[in-house]
Design an enzyme around this catalytic site. Structure first.
Site, PDB file in Angstrom:
ATOM      1  N   ASN A  22     -10.620  -1.422  -0.093  1.00 18.52           N
ATOM      2  CA  ASN A  22     -11.804  -0.709   0.381  1.00 18.52           C
ATOM      3  C   ASN A  22     -11.715   0.804   0.238  1.00 18.52           C
ATOM      4  OD1 ASN A  22      -9.821  -1.318   2.562  1.00 18.52           O
ATOM      5  ND2 ASN A  22     -11.120   0.042   3.770  1.00 18.52           N
ATOM      6  N   HIS A  23     -10.494   1.376   0.144  1.00 13.11           N
ATOM      7  CA  HIS A  23     -10.360   2.829   0.024  1.00 13.11           C
ATOM      8  C   HIS A  23     -10.400   3.321  -1.423  1.00 13.11           C
ATOM      9  CE1 HIS A  23      -9.872   3.882   4.187  1.00 13.11           C
ATOM     10  NE2 HIS A  23      -8.907   2.979   4.341  1.00 13.11           N
ATOM     11  N   ASP A  64       0.806  -1.228   0.000  1.00 17.33           N
ATOM     12  CA  ASP A  64       0.000   0.000   0.000  1.00 17.33           C
ATOM     13  C   ASP A  64       0.840   1.281   0.000  1.00 17.33           C
ATOM     14  OD1 ASP A  64      -1.379  -2.302   1.207  1.00 17.33           O
ATOM     15  OD2 ASP A  64      -3.083  -0.947   1.381  1.00 17.33           O
ATOM     16  N   HIS A 106      -3.565  -4.372   3.184  1.00 15.13           N
ATOM     17  CA  HIS A 106      -4.554  -3.702   4.026  1.00 15.13           C
ATOM     18  C   HIS A 106      -4.053  -3.357   5.429  1.00 15.13           C
ATOM     19  CE1 HIS A 106      -8.370  -2.264   5.551  1.00 15.13           C
ATOM     20  NE2 HIS A 106      -8.360  -3.156   6.506  1.00 15.13           N
ATOM     21  N   HIS A 116      -6.926  -8.191  -0.138  1.00 18.11           N
ATOM     22  CA  HIS A 116      -6.979  -7.011   0.729  1.00 18.11           C
ATOM     23  C   HIS A 116      -7.879  -7.338   1.928  1.00 18.11           C
ATOM     24  CE1 HIS A 116      -6.037  -2.733   1.045  1.00 18.11           C
ATOM     25  NE2 HIS A 116      -7.256  -2.552   1.519  1.00 18.11           N
ATOM     26  N   GLU A 122      -4.545   2.072  -3.464  1.00 11.38           N
ATOM     27  CA  GLU A 122      -5.795   2.610  -2.926  1.00 11.38           C
ATOM     28  C   GLU A 122      -5.598   3.761  -1.947  1.00 11.38           C
ATOM     29  OE1 GLU A 122      -8.174   0.306  -0.368  1.00 11.38           O
ATOM     30  OE2 GLU A 122      -6.631   0.206   1.158  1.00 11.38           O
ATOM     31  N   ASN A 123      -4.370   3.963  -1.446  1.00 10.07           N
ATOM     32  CA  ASN A 123      -4.086   5.071  -0.533  1.00 10.07           C
ATOM     33  C   ASN A 123      -3.107   6.076  -1.136  1.00 10.07           C
ATOM     34  OD1 ASN A 123      -5.526   4.020   1.907  1.00 10.07           O
ATOM     35  ND2 ASN A 123      -4.025   2.378   1.714  1.00 10.07           N
TER      36      ASN A 123
END
Length: 261
Positions: free
Chosen positions: A69-70, A10, A178, A153, A41-42
């Site tokens: 999820n982000h 990540d 994650h 994730h 995702e981040n």
């Protein structure tokens, strides 16, 4: 000949992207990498992904971006981001959700690599079953290539481990994301699947899993929402290199990566 896949854990905000800019070429050369994957995702401000940030990552030499999820956090950008065929979101979101959960990438040497993104359900959203979703998606990917990399994730190590064993022999690698904490359990499972519970994160380690210490502590103490900052000190890259036999799809080796920038 083996195909080598570098997967970067990540990426947290601009500091994580800058670290990748400084070190990616050296990592590719040192490990003779054929394909670069990142969890993005981040990557935009610590939460979510924008088209501009995705382009920046691709321009650095990244071949494909997975998420979690982000990926939905930059709401105004989601449709544009997930329209890119080299970006995937977890495959076990409901039918009709924007984007795709799997993709086929081709290395500069012409080897096809399947990439599957899944999201866990323990301590997370009540999504479709990642195990049964994997059955369906792997069947499709294997029609084009036996080399398949899975980014799972998920929060719970038990769920990640269970999926690794469930897919052993059917995919080349199952690597978790994650938690932002790199685990030390890398191994090749009985039937030839490389496994690591979590690849870790690329960002500031002078932090609480990539976000400001003070803000995180304040939230735990007060249970009130706070605006998180992205620290800029002690930047490191976490990831993993997986070597795969291109004919059988079986993993030949797995090595954790941890680089201070």
């Amino acid at each position: 000949m083996p195909v080598k896949i570098l997967f970067i854990g990540d990426i947290i905000g601009k500091p994580g992207r800058q670290a990748l800019s400084r070190e990616l070429d050296r990592l590719v050369d040192r490990h003779r990498v054929d394909l670069v994957l990142v969890n993005g995702e981040n990557a935009s401000g610590g939460f979510g992904l924008t088209t501009e940030t995705a382009k920046e990552l691709f321009d650095l030499g990244v071949h494909g971006i997975t998420s979690g999820n982000h990926i939905w956090d930059k709401k105004e950008q989601v449709a544009l981001v997930l329209a890119n065929p080299r970006i995937v979101r977890p495959a076990n979101y409901p039918e009709g959700t924007t984007g795709r959960g799997g993709m086929i990438l081709t290395t500069p040497g012409g080897i096809k690599v399947g990439v599957l993104n899944l999201e866990g359900r323990v301590y997370m959203k009540n999504l479709e079953c990642p195990f049964r979703t994997a059955d369906r998606e792997i069947e499709l990917l294997r029609q084009e290539t036996p080399v398949i990399f899975v980014d799972f994730h998920a929060e719970a190590t038990s769920e990640k481990s269970a999926l690794g064993w469930y897919l052993d022999g059917r995919v080349s690698a199952v690597v978790g994301t994650h938690t932002h904490v790199q685990t030390a359990d890398e191994r090749i499972l009985t039937r030839g699947t490389a496994y690591l519970s979590d690849a870790g994160m690329t960002g500031s380690f002078d932090s609480v899993i990539g976000i400001g210490k003070e803000e995180a502590i304040h939230k735990f103490l007060t249970q009130l929402p706070v605006k998180f900052e992205i620290p800029k000190k002690d930047i490191r890259i976490n990831g993993v290199v997986v070597s795969v036999d291109e004919e059988s799809g079986r993993a030949l080796g797995i090595e954790r990566i941890a680089v201070s920038c």
